[in-house]
Design a protein around this motif. Structure first.
Motif, PDB file in Angstrom:
ATOM      1  N   LEU A   1       0.827  -1.200   0.000  1.00 40.13           N
ATOM      2  CA  LEU A   1       0.000   0.000   0.000  1.00 40.13           C
ATOM      3  C   LEU A   1       0.866   1.256   0.000  1.00 40.13           C
ATOM      4  N   ALA A   2       1.925   1.281   0.787  1.00 36.60           N
ATOM      5  CA  ALA A   2       2.805   2.455   0.811  1.00 36.60           C
ATOM      6  C   ALA A   2       3.352   2.730  -0.590  1.00 36.60           C
ATOM      7  N   GLU A   3       3.702   1.685  -1.307  1.00 35.69           N
ATOM      8  CA  GLU A   3       4.200   1.839  -2.681  1.00 35.69           C
ATOM      9  C   GLU A   3       3.110   2.395  -3.600  1.00 35.69           C
ATOM     10  N   ALA A   4       1.909   1.897  -3.474  1.00 32.58           N
ATOM     11  CA  ALA A   4       0.794   2.397  -4.286  1.00 32.58           C
ATOM     12  C   ALA A   4       0.493   3.860  -3.965  1.00 32.58           C
TER      13      ALA A   4
ATOM     14  N   PRO B   1       8.064   9.514   2.456  1.00 32.05           N
ATOM     15  CA  PRO B   1       7.982   8.083   2.758  1.00 32.05           C
ATOM     16  C   PRO B   1       7.396   7.774   4.141  1.00 32.05           C
ATOM     17  N   ALA B   2       7.739   8.562   5.148  1.00 30.43           N
ATOM     18  CA  ALA B   2       7.215   8.304   6.500  1.00 30.43           C
ATOM     19  C   ALA B   2       5.699   8.437   6.522  1.00 30.43           C
ATOM     20  N   GLU B   3       5.172   9.395   5.787  1.00 32.07           N
ATOM     21  CA  GLU B   3       3.727   9.583   5.749  1.00 32.07           C
ATOM     22  C   GLU B   3       3.043   8.417   5.040  1.00 32.07           C
TER      23      GLU B   3
ATOM     24  N   ARG C   1       4.113   5.384   4.909  1.00 28.14           N
ATOM     25  CA  ARG C   1       4.201   4.225   5.793  1.00 28.14           C
ATOM     26  C   ARG C   1       3.172   4.271   6.918  1.00 28.14           C
ATOM     27  N   VAL C   2       2.988   5.439   7.545  1.00 32.66           N
ATOM     28  CA  VAL C   2       2.044   5.510   8.660  1.00 32.66           C
ATOM     29  C   VAL C   2       0.610   5.340   8.164  1.00 32.66           C
ATOM     30  N   VAL C   3       0.266   5.900   7.025  1.00 40.64           N
ATOM     31  CA  VAL C   3      -1.070   5.699   6.466  1.00 40.64           C
ATOM     32  C   VAL C   3      -1.255   4.222   6.113  1.00 40.64           C
ATOM     33  N   ALA C   4      -0.248   3.627   5.524  1.00 40.23           N
ATOM     34  CA  ALA C   4      -0.345   2.211   5.140  1.00 40.23           C
ATOM     35  C   ALA C   4      -0.522   1.314   6.363  1.00 40.23           C
ATOM     36  N   ARG C   5       0.167   1.616   7.459  1.00 44.47           N
ATOM     37  CA  ARG C   5       0.002   0.816   8.678  1.00 44.47           C
ATOM     38  C   ARG C   5      -1.401   0.957   9.237  1.00 44.47           C
ATOM     39  N   GLN C   6      -1.924   2.165   9.250  1.00 40.39           N
ATOM     40  CA  GLN C   6      -3.281   2.379   9.743  1.00 40.39           C
ATOM     41  C   GLN C   6      -4.296   1.659   8.846  1.00 40.39           C
TER      42      GLN C   6
ATOM     43  N   ALA D   1      -0.213  11.542  13.966  1.00 36.02           N
ATOM     44  CA  ALA D   1       1.154  12.085  13.869  1.00 36.02           C
ATOM     45  C   ALA D   1       1.938  11.293  12.844  1.00 36.02           C
ATOM     46  N   VAL D   2       2.815  11.989  12.160  1.00 31.17           N
ATOM     47  CA  VAL D   2       3.726  11.351  11.215  1.00 31.17           C
ATOM     48  C   VAL D   2       5.124  11.572  11.751  1.00 31.17           C
ATOM     49  N   PRO D   3       5.883  10.499  11.928  1.00 29.58           N
ATOM     50  CA  PRO D   3       7.241  10.668  12.469  1.00 29.58           C
ATOM     51  C   PRO D   3       8.107  11.458  11.483  1.00 29.58           C
ATOM     52  N   THR D   4       8.966  12.271  12.041  1.00 22.17           N
ATOM     53  CA  THR D   4       9.895  13.017  11.194  1.00 22.17           C
ATOM     54  C   THR D   4      11.142  12.160  10.985  1.00 22.17           C
TER      55      THR D   4
END
Length: 110
Positions: A23-26, A35-37, A39-44, A105-108
């Motif tokens: 999903l992060a790739e899509a 990329p961090a954003e 990843r966090v959306v994909a995990r959720q 939150a999105v990690p920096t």
């Protein structure tokens, strides 16, 4: 717990038909962002898919294509996390039980 939780434990848990990395790739292909954003959306999204409430509420399991399509409907100037929260707001209004999957939150990255 939400109204959709399996507190009784009588339903079997099925996992999402996609990985967070897929999903992060899509998301990266479809939207601008960091990329961090993605990843966090994909995990959720993966957590939401694993719980199965979208399938319960809408009749079909959550897919990568459905997520990207719905996020494309958000206001164009929105970040990926804002798009995700915008869509979850619509699901929350329609069904309830989606707030816990919002991105807060999105990690920096340094």
């Amino acid at each position: 717990m939400t109204e959709h939780s399996n507190a009784g434990g009588d339903a079997s848990l099925t996992t999402a038909g996609f990985t967070a990395a897929e999903l992060a790739e899509a998301l990266e292909e479809a939207f601008d962002g960091e990329p961090a954003e993605f990843r966090v959306v994909a995990r959720q999204a993966r957590d939401l898919a694993d719980v199965g409430i979208v399938a319960e509420d809408r009749g079909d399991p959550l897919t990568t294509a459905e997520i990207v399509d719905n996020l494309e409907d958000a206001p164009a100037e929105s970040s990926v996390a804002d798009r995700w929260n915008w869509w979850l707001g619509a699901l929350e209004t329609a069904y309830g039980g989606y707030r816990e999957f919002e991105v807060r939150a999105v990690p920096t990255e340094e």
